[in-house]
Design an enzyme around this catalytic site. Structure first.
Site, PDB file in Angstrom:
ATOM      1  N   HIS A   1       0.850  -1.279   0.339  1.00 17.82           N
ATOM      2  CA  HIS A   1      -0.409   0.233   0.073  1.00 17.82           C
ATOM      3  C   HIS A   1       1.173   1.446  -0.312  1.00 17.82           C
ATOM      4  CE1 HIS A   1      -3.456  -2.817   1.445  1.00 17.82           C
ATOM      5  NE2 HIS A   1      -4.008  -1.758   0.234  1.00 17.82           N
TER       6      HIS A   1
ATOM      7  N   TRP B   1      -6.144  -5.804  -7.997  1.00 16.18           N
ATOM      8  CA  TRP B   1      -5.635  -5.428  -7.071  1.00 16.18           C
ATOM      9  C   TRP B   1      -6.252  -6.600  -6.981  1.00 16.18           C
ATOM     10  CZ3 TRP B   1      -1.905  -2.646  -4.650  1.00 16.18           C
ATOM     11  CH2 TRP B   1      -2.027  -2.134  -3.942  1.00 16.18           C
TER      12      TRP B   1
END
Length: 104
Positions: A22, A76
């Protein structure tokens, strides 16, 4: 703006990897989130319980829900399946949280 909060889990041995993935997120994912009206998106880790708490402000539920059907979101989700519990469609297992207090 609509404020949303939800909780997810992260695998006990994947805290660092989750954070690494992230920081930063894929640029194309950031573009999709912003273009679908997401603002002030944050995720917090509770290491002791392997929980992730997320907050996001959205412009509309319809636009937010449309993120899930984008190619980049699908990629993702698949990318993240080895670090967190996932549903059969690879979306993260999550539960929406009810807001009980807000101080503007």
């Amino acid at each position: 703006m609509i404020r949303k909060a939800f909780v997810m889990q992260v695998n006990p041995d994947a805290h660092e990897e989750y954070q690494h993935r992230h920081n930063p997120i894929w640029p194309e994912l950031e573009v999709v989130l912003k273009s679908h009206g997401a603002h002030n998106y944050a995720i917090y880790l509770d290491k002791a319980r392997n929980l992730l708490f997320a907050t996001v402000e959205i412009e509309s539920e319809e636009r937010w829900n449309a993120v899930a059907s984008t190619d980049v979101c699908q990629r993702w989700w698949k990318y993240m399946t080895d670090v967190m519990p996932a549903n059969p469609n690879n979306s993260p297992v999550s539960s929406e949280l009810q807001e009980v207090f807000y101080l503007p």
